[in-house]
Enzyme design. Structure first.
Site, PDB file in Angstrom:
ATOM      1  N   CYS A   1      15.246  45.637  76.165  1.00  0.00           N
ATOM      2  CA  CYS A   1      14.427  44.552  76.729  1.00  0.00           C
ATOM      3  C   CYS A   1      14.796  44.241  78.182  1.00  0.00           C
ATOM      4  O   CYS A   1      13.997  43.649  78.906  1.00  0.00           O
ATOM      5  CB  CYS A   1      14.576  43.295  75.890  1.00  0.00           C
ATOM      6  SG  CYS A   1      14.080  43.531  74.185  1.00  0.00           S
TER       7      CYS A   1
ATOM      8  N   HIS B   1      12.563  36.981  79.961  1.00  0.00           N
ATOM      9  CA  HIS B   1      12.131  37.905  78.904  1.00  0.00           C
ATOM     10  C   HIS B   1      11.461  37.089  77.795  1.00  0.00           C
ATOM     11  O   HIS B   1      11.969  36.053  77.373  1.00  0.00           O
ATOM     12  CB  HIS B   1      13.359  38.651  78.378  1.00  0.00           C
ATOM     13  CG  HIS B   1      13.092  39.443  77.147  1.00  0.00           C
ATOM     14  ND1 HIS B   1      11.958  40.210  76.981  1.00  0.00           N
ATOM     15  CD2 HIS B   1      13.807  39.584  75.999  1.00  0.00           C
ATOM     16  CE1 HIS B   1      11.991  40.795  75.807  1.00  0.00           C
ATOM     17  NE2 HIS B   1      13.103  40.421  75.185  1.00  0.00           N
TER      18      HIS B   1
ATOM     19  N   ASN C   1       6.738  39.859  71.631  1.00  0.00           N
ATOM     20  CA  ASN C   1       7.873  40.360  72.426  1.00  0.00           C
ATOM     21  C   ASN C   1       7.708  41.867  72.627  1.00  0.00           C
ATOM     22  O   ASN C   1       7.889  42.638  71.695  1.00  0.00           O
ATOM     23  CB  ASN C   1       9.176  40.034  71.670  1.00  0.00           C
ATOM     24  CG  ASN C   1      10.411  40.620  72.338  1.00  0.00           C
ATOM     25  OD1 ASN C   1      10.327  41.504  73.182  1.00  0.00           O
ATOM     26  ND2 ASN C   1      11.578  40.145  71.930  1.00  0.00           N
TER      27      ASN C   1
HETATM   28  C1  LIG Z   1      14.173  36.012  64.173  1.00  0.00           C
HETATM   29  C2  LIG Z   1      14.287  34.508  64.232  1.00  0.00           C
HETATM   30  C3  LIG Z   1      12.959  33.859  64.598  1.00  0.00           C
HETATM   31  C4  LIG Z   1      14.687  34.009  62.853  1.00  0.00           C
HETATM   32  O1  LIG Z   1      14.883  32.616  62.919  1.00  0.00           O
HETATM   33  P1  LIG Z   1      16.202  31.995  62.310  1.00  0.00           P
HETATM   34  O2  LIG Z   1      16.058  30.545  62.436  1.00  0.00           O
HETATM   35  O3  LIG Z   1      17.372  32.638  62.966  1.00  0.00           O
HETATM   36  O4  LIG Z   1      16.076  32.461  60.803  1.00  0.00           O
HETATM   37  P2  LIG Z   1      17.229  32.851  59.770  1.00  0.00           P
HETATM   38  O5  LIG Z   1      17.359  34.333  59.721  1.00  0.00           O
HETATM   39  O6  LIG Z   1      18.478  32.059  60.028  1.00  0.00           O
HETATM   40  O7  LIG Z   1      16.592  32.342  58.434  1.00  0.00           O
HETATM   41  C5  LIG Z   1      16.305  30.975  58.241  1.00  0.00           C
HETATM   42  C6  LIG Z   1      15.496  30.829  56.964  1.00  0.00           C
HETATM   43  O8  LIG Z   1      14.193  31.393  57.190  1.00  0.00           O
HETATM   44  C7  LIG Z   1      13.928  32.430  56.233  1.00  0.00           C
HETATM   45  N1  LIG Z   1      13.208  33.498  56.928  1.00  0.00           N
HETATM   46  C8  LIG Z   1      13.715  34.527  57.655  1.00  0.00           C
HETATM   47  N2  LIG Z   1      12.718  35.262  58.159  1.00  0.00           N
HETATM   48  C9  LIG Z   1      11.577  34.680  57.755  1.00  0.00           C
HETATM   49  C10 LIG Z   1      10.222  34.981  57.978  1.00  0.00           C
HETATM   50  N3  LIG Z   1       9.830  36.013  58.737  1.00  0.00           N
HETATM   51  N4  LIG Z   1       9.306  34.143  57.452  1.00  0.00           N
HETATM   52  C11 LIG Z   1       9.649  33.088  56.707  1.00  0.00           C
HETATM   53  N5  LIG Z   1      10.935  32.760  56.457  1.00  0.00           N
HETATM   54  C12 LIG Z   1      11.879  33.547  56.978  1.00  0.00           C
HETATM   55  C13 LIG Z   1      15.278  32.882  55.751  1.00  0.00           C
HETATM   56  O9  LIG Z   1      15.198  33.424  54.453  1.00  0.00           O
HETATM   57  C14 LIG Z   1      16.066  31.602  55.775  1.00  0.00           C
HETATM   58  O10 LIG Z   1      15.731  30.839  54.638  1.00  0.00           O
HETATM   59  P3  LIG Z   1      16.840  29.903  53.920  1.00  0.00           P
HETATM   60  O11 LIG Z   1      17.201  28.845  54.955  1.00  0.00           O
HETATM   61  O12 LIG Z   1      16.105  29.354  52.726  1.00  0.00           O
HETATM   62  O13 LIG Z   1      17.976  30.797  53.582  1.00  0.00           O
HETATM   63  C15 LIG Z   1      15.350  34.060  65.273  1.00  0.00           C
HETATM   64  O14 LIG Z   1      16.627  34.397  64.824  1.00  0.00           O
HETATM   65  C16 LIG Z   1      15.139  34.693  66.592  1.00  0.00           C
HETATM   66  O15 LIG Z   1      14.094  34.562  67.212  1.00  0.00           O
HETATM   67  N6  LIG Z   1      16.173  35.343  67.117  1.00  0.00           N
HETATM   68  C17 LIG Z   1      16.117  35.965  68.415  1.00  0.00           C
HETATM   69  C18 LIG Z   1      15.262  37.135  68.330  1.00  0.00           C
HETATM   70  C19 LIG Z   1      14.971  37.677  69.639  1.00  0.00           C
HETATM   71  O16 LIG Z   1      14.672  36.960  70.544  1.00  0.00           O
HETATM   72  N7  LIG Z   1      15.065  38.963  69.708  1.00  0.00           N
HETATM   73  C20 LIG Z   1      14.730  39.667  70.855  1.00  0.00           C
HETATM   74  C21 LIG Z   1      15.850  39.758  71.762  1.00  0.00           C
HETATM   75  S1  LIG Z   1      15.425  41.039  72.788  1.00  0.00           S
END
Ligand SMILES: CC(C)(COP(=O)(O)OP(=O)(O)OC[C@H]1O[C@@H](n2cnc3c(N)ncnc32)[C@H](O)[C@@H]1OP(=O)(O)O)[C@@H](O)C(=O)NCCC(=O)NCCS
Length: 337
Positions: free
Chosen positions: A122, A262, A293
């Site tokens: 990225c 980004h 993204n």
């Molecule tokens: C991916 C992202 C949106 C996930 O959000 P998060 O708040 O970290 O989510 P988590 O993995 O901690 O999961 C939180 C809850 O949501 C649930 N969950 C995870 N993915 C899910 C989805 N796609 N839809 C619905 N629920 C989801 C999990 O099971 C968890 O449930 P629980 O609390 O009952 O256990 C977030 O981590 C993110 O954006 N990270 C950065 C990604 C990024 O920018 N990447 C590019 C860099 S180049």
């Protein structure tokens, strides 16, 4: 006494002469991805700010999208392809190990320029911009075409809850050339290889192919991401890098017009803007809501949209920052063309 080798120098400064973009025609709303990952439109919007993403169709290859974006950038720069003497393509989704897609793109644009790909995920486009500015100033090239392009849907597991709704396809390009005044500030860049595994191709190609004794999976090695750790790193560490890039360019917050981070996640964009204490007059790119993204393409796509919408005007001072797998990052201040 070693034989003396002649030294050259280039333009006093470098600047961006034109920006262009290509967005795949297919706009995919959240409702089309939620079933495969047991999610909801509400969850995706709340956690990432994404409402839809652009996914490429069969004809929209890495090369095709790159050439289309480049033609727009060249036209806006008032140049044709034959005037480009270096093509730098940032991508992780050109699925041939070799040769680089850059040579085919250069050929299609009508130049036999130096052409190569860089792999910095990225953050690749901002790495390319730093290289381009240095090439122009050092005299290695007069006009450099920097492309950020991805067709991430080819390496996306559409049933993976952590990645399927985030990533997207598209291409953005910028022409960098000589200038009498500074138009691209010093780069602040780096890496954190201790976090190598946070975003990565799941398996090595050799494990996919396997051996006669131990057959491989035979399945495309998709992208995997430990989203939560990436989120924490990006939200806190990257704001400091943005501030350093402003400091190195000698630009105060009052002088900054546009912030083009980004497009990883809307919450990361908001967290960075808060940490950097961006004043209200700074216009912030929020292309992710519609585009998703698109990794190496995300910064030039977002900049192109801001220019098209009149949010970034010619002569404005913009901070670019990109970060991602590696982990790697790069940031610089530019003057909007
Ligand atoms: C991916 C992202 C949106 C996930 O959000 P998060 O708040 O970290 O989510 P988590 O993995 O901690 O999961 C939180 C809850 O949501 C649930 N969950 C995870 N993915 C899910 C989805 N796609 N839809 C619905 N629920 C989801 C999990 O099971 C968890 O449930 P629980 O609390 O009952 O256990 C977030 O981590 C993110 O954006 N990270 C950065 C990604 C990024 O920018 N990447 C590019 C860099 S180049």
């Amino acid at each position: 006494m070693p034989t003396s080798i002649a030294s050259i120098s280039g333009a006093p400064h470098a600047r961006v002469l034109g920006v262009g973009a290509y967005r795949p025609t297919r706009l995919v709303p959240n409702s089309d991805v939620v079933d495969a990952i047991d999610s909801s439109d509400e969850w995706i919007q709340q956690r990432s700010g994404i409402k839809s993403r652009r996914w490429a169709g069969p004809e929209e290859s890495v090369q095709m999208m790159s050439v289309a974006a480049s033609r727009v950038a060249l036209e806006r720069a008032g140049l044709d392809g034959s005037q480009i003497d270096c093509v730098v393509v940032a991508t992780v989704s050109h699925l041939l190990q070799t040769p680089a897609v850059a040579t085919a793109i250069a050929h299609e644009l009508g130049t036999d320029a130096a052409a190569f790909d860089i792999s910095a995920a990225c953050s690749g486009f901002c790495h390319g911009m730093a290289m381009a500015a240095d090439f122009v100033r050092a005299g290695s090239a007069r006009h450099v075409l920097v492309i950020g392009v991805e067709r991430l849907t080819d390496i996306l597991d559409l049933t993976d809850r952590g990645t399927a709704f985030i990533f997207a396809d598209g291409a953005g390009a910028a022409v960098v050339g000589p200038s009498d005044t500074p138009g691209i500030g010093p780069v602040v860049w780096g890496s954190d290889g201790e976090q190598f595994d946070l975003i990565r191709q799941r398996e090595d190609w050799r494990d996919v192919v396997g051996t006669p004794e131990a057959p491989g999976s035979g399945v495309m090695p998709h992208l995997t991401m430990q989203g939560n750790s990436v989120f924490r790193w990006a939200s806190f560490a990257m704001a400091k890098i943005g501030t350093q890039a402003l400091d190195r360019a000698g630009i105060t917050l009052d002088e900054l017009d546009v912030f083009v981070p980004h497009q990883a996640n809307m919450r990361i964009i908001d967290a960075m803007a808060r940490s950097m204490k961006l004043p209200p007059h700074v216009r912030i790119a929020r292309d992710i809501a519609e585009q998703g993204n698109s990794s190496a393409a995300s910064v030039p796509l977002a900049l192109d949209r801001m220019i098209a919408d009149g949010e970034a005007r010619s002569g404005d001072t913009a901070l670019l920052i990109a970060f991602g797998a590696g982990l790697s990052y790069a940031a610089q201040v530019i003057t909007v063309p």
